[in-house]
Design a protein around this motif. Sequence first.
Motif, short mmCIF file in Angstrom:
data_model
loop_
_atom_site.label_atom_id
_atom_site.label_comp_id
_atom_site.label_asym_id
_atom_site.label_seq_id
_atom_site.Cartn_x
_atom_site.Cartn_y
_atom_site.Cartn_z
N ASN A 218 18.05 -70.53 -33.89
CA ASN A 218 19.22 -70.48 -33.11
C ASN A 218 19.95 -69.24 -33.93
N ALA A 219 20.15 -69.14 -35.39
CA ALA A 219 20.89 -68.30 -36.00
C ALA A 219 20.28 -66.92 -35.76
N LEU A 220 18.99 -66.96 -35.88
CA LEU A 220 18.53 -65.62 -35.73
C LEU A 220 18.63 -65.18 -34.36
N GLN A 221 18.69 -65.95 -33.31
CA GLN A 221 19.24 -65.20 -32.11
C GLN A 221 20.66 -64.77 -31.83
N GLN A 222 21.27 -65.13 -32.99
CA GLN A 222 22.87 -64.61 -32.78
C GLN A 222 23.04 -63.34 -33.64
N GLN A 223 21.88 -62.85 -34.11
CA GLN A 223 22.03 -61.65 -34.96
C GLN A 223 22.08 -60.41 -33.92
N PRO A 224 23.21 -59.51 -34.36
CA PRO A 224 22.96 -58.35 -33.26
C PRO A 224 21.88 -57.52 -32.95
N GLY A 225 21.09 -57.51 -34.22
CA GLY A 225 19.96 -56.57 -33.83
C GLY A 225 18.94 -57.12 -32.73
N TYR A 226 18.84 -58.55 -32.95
CA TYR A 226 18.00 -59.30 -32.20
C TYR A 226 18.33 -59.36 -30.75
N ILE A 227 19.96 -59.50 -30.59
CA ILE A 227 20.54 -59.45 -29.25
C ILE A 227 20.28 -58.03 -28.58
N TRP B 5 14.38 -54.40 -33.35
CA TRP B 5 15.39 -55.02 -33.81
C TRP B 5 15.94 -54.45 -35.24
N LEU B 6 15.14 -53.82 -36.05
CA LEU B 6 15.40 -53.05 -37.35
C LEU B 6 16.11 -51.73 -36.80
N ASP C 276 23.66 -65.30 -44.32
CA ASP C 276 24.14 -65.09 -42.95
C ASP C 276 23.61 -63.96 -42.44
N LYS C 277 22.99 -63.01 -42.98
CA LYS C 277 22.57 -61.78 -42.49
C LYS C 277 21.05 -61.55 -42.45
N ALA C 278 20.39 -61.13 -41.46
CA ALA C 278 18.96 -60.90 -41.54
C ALA C 278 18.48 -59.89 -42.46
#
Length: 205
Positions: A182-191, A17-18, A149-151
């Motif tokens: 749910n919000a974590l799963q919307q993060q681009p790095g997670y995706i 992710w990072l 709103d940013k990880a």
Amino acid sequence: MITLHALKYSRATRVLWLLADLGQPCNRIDYDRTDAFRAPPELSKVHPLGKSPVIDDDGALIAESATILRYLSDKFDDGGHRPAKDTADYWHHEALFDYVEASFADVALKAIMPAFEGKPVPQDAKAGLDKHLDYIAMAIGDGPLLFGDKAMLADIQMSYIVALLDRLDLLNNHPKIAAYWNALQQQPGYIAATRSAGPMAPPAD
């Protein structure tokens, strides 16, 4: 290029992710879990304790996901995954980042392990987990993540345990943590990381 030794369904997804957030490729070496959901013997050839994740940066082997995340953040001059150093939020972030594995993981696993084996979660384990999830809910505040709103690194570190809790229906009475997941799963790095390596938590049977 960084080489990442990545066990399936493990904390290694945090590192992916990072790296995705930083726009950094890696040479990923994947390891399947055994039938008992353990790390395979091959990982012991990488680290004496058979740990994952482990990164190899030009011959320097680094283990422990928190250390790896800090290392990569510093190596690539990352300014976006921690609050500014001259703010109170910086030390609040560092405390939450270390809290995940120093305090939360042990409590969570006392509920996760019996649930994973299909057994009832002991009442004391459930009570301990609830106490920590209430603490995390307070840390989220207005959210949706720990610092907006940013990880941040602390969010990335938190994600693996929260993913396991969600997989085992242990967030049912904690809607704020479920919304956080749910919000974590919307993060681009997670995706990007989960598209590349698969989900953090093992799928339901």
